[in-house]
Design an enzyme around this catalytic site. Sequence first.
Site, mmCIF file in Angstrom:
data_model
loop_
_atom_site.group_PDB
_atom_site.id
_atom_site.type_symbol
_atom_site.label_atom_id
_atom_site.label_comp_id
_atom_site.label_asym_id
_atom_site.label_seq_id
_atom_site.Cartn_x
_atom_site.Cartn_y
_atom_site.Cartn_z
ATOM 1 N N ARG A 263 0.825 -1.217 0.000
ATOM 2 C CA ARG A 263 0.000 0.000 0.000
ATOM 3 C C ARG A 263 0.859 1.267 0.000
ATOM 4 O O ARG A 263 0.418 2.311 -0.475
ATOM 5 C CB ARG A 263 -0.976 -0.031 1.185
ATOM 6 C CG ARG A 263 -2.195 -0.884 0.890
ATOM 7 C CD ARG A 263 -3.035 -1.123 2.105
ATOM 8 N NE ARG A 263 -2.532 -2.240 2.885
ATOM 9 C CZ ARG A 263 -2.887 -2.513 4.129
ATOM 10 N NH1 ARG A 263 -3.753 -1.748 4.747
ATOM 11 N NH2 ARG A 263 -2.384 -3.544 4.757
ATOM 12 N N GLU B 239 2.906 -8.135 15.292
ATOM 13 C CA GLU B 239 2.056 -8.540 16.411
ATOM 14 C C GLU B 239 2.088 -10.064 16.555
ATOM 15 O O GLU B 239 2.181 -10.610 17.632
ATOM 16 C CB GLU B 239 0.635 -8.061 16.137
ATOM 17 C CG GLU B 239 -0.026 -7.494 17.353
ATOM 18 C CD GLU B 239 -1.359 -6.875 17.012
ATOM 19 O OE1 GLU B 239 -1.511 -6.354 15.890
ATOM 20 O OE2 GLU B 239 -2.247 -6.931 17.876
HETATM 21 P P1 AMP Z 1 2.718 -1.290 12.287
HETATM 22 O O1 AMP Z 1 2.102 -1.895 13.515
HETATM 23 O O2 AMP Z 1 2.751 0.221 12.372
HETATM 24 O O3 AMP Z 1 4.063 -1.882 12.003
HETATM 25 O O4 AMP Z 1 1.743 -1.660 11.074
HETATM 26 C C1 AMP Z 1 2.167 -2.443 10.023
HETATM 27 C C2 AMP Z 1 1.297 -2.343 8.805
HETATM 28 O O5 AMP Z 1 0.138 -3.135 9.001
HETATM 29 C C3 AMP Z 1 0.822 -0.959 8.416
HETATM 30 O O6 AMP Z 1 1.676 -0.401 7.448
HETATM 31 C C4 AMP Z 1 -0.556 -1.186 7.857
HETATM 32 O O7 AMP Z 1 -0.517 -1.243 6.439
HETATM 33 C C5 AMP Z 1 -0.979 -2.529 8.432
HETATM 34 N N1 AMP Z 1 -1.985 -2.383 9.481
HETATM 35 C C6 AMP Z 1 -1.800 -2.497 10.826
HETATM 36 N N2 AMP Z 1 -2.943 -2.341 11.503
HETATM 37 C C7 AMP Z 1 -3.896 -2.113 10.561
HETATM 38 C C8 AMP Z 1 -5.314 -1.844 10.618
HETATM 39 N N3 AMP Z 1 -5.983 -1.786 11.770
HETATM 40 N N4 AMP Z 1 -5.965 -1.643 9.466
HETATM 41 C C9 AMP Z 1 -5.304 -1.702 8.266
HETATM 42 N N5 AMP Z 1 -3.991 -1.945 8.133
HETATM 43 C C10 AMP Z 1 -3.289 -2.149 9.274
#
Ligand code: AMP
Length: 172
Positions: free
Chosen positions: A58, A95
């Site tokens: 994305r 996660e």
């Molecule tokens: P992060 O926890 O910031 O490393 O998130 C990793 C990636 O997961 C992000 O770049 C988002 O594209 C995707 N992501 C995490 N949580 C969500 C969510 N609730 N909805 C959509 N995409 C998510």
Amino acid sequence: MDLKNIIRNVPDFPIKGIQFKDITTLLKDKDGFRYCIDQITQHCEGLNIDYIAGIEARGFIIGAPVAYNLGIGFIPIRKKGRLPYKVEQITYQLEYGESTIEIHQDAFRKGDRIMVVDDLLATGGTTLAVFKLIERLNGIVVGADFIIELEMLRGREKLQGYEVFSLVKYDI
Ligand code: AMP
């Protein structure tokens, strides 16, 4: 522009308990899409940026038109095994499980100033891994721009010291 109206929330995707922010409904809205690209472009103006780096997949959709608007190049950061030339890689915790991402070793020159673009800031783990990757290759990380920020996950705290910008914040 009220972006929350055109971002779809999908409960329990991909697993129970996650409120997934689906940007496909935003991308197909011509005014919403243009607004997001133009706002992020404006934020980048004046920051003396040499390249936009986008994270598969994305981050490509958002980052490439921003780079085009700014008249600068775009650097793809991809999942392991997809880039054809010599790569630098980093593995980081998600996660659930872990992920490895890569950048071409010659993607930019030492001292180039780079802005990272992605659709959404959650925990900040992915963005921080990208920052480390760029810094290992002696690039200067200016910061990161997002459409969406999930504030309760405190990703911004992980990215302290960098320019962090988002267009719409959720606290659920
Ligand atoms: P992060 O926890 O910031 O490393 O998130 C990793 C990636 O997961 C992000 O770049 C988002 O594209 C995707 N992501 C995490 N949580 C969500 C969510 N609730 N909805 C959509 N995409 C998510």
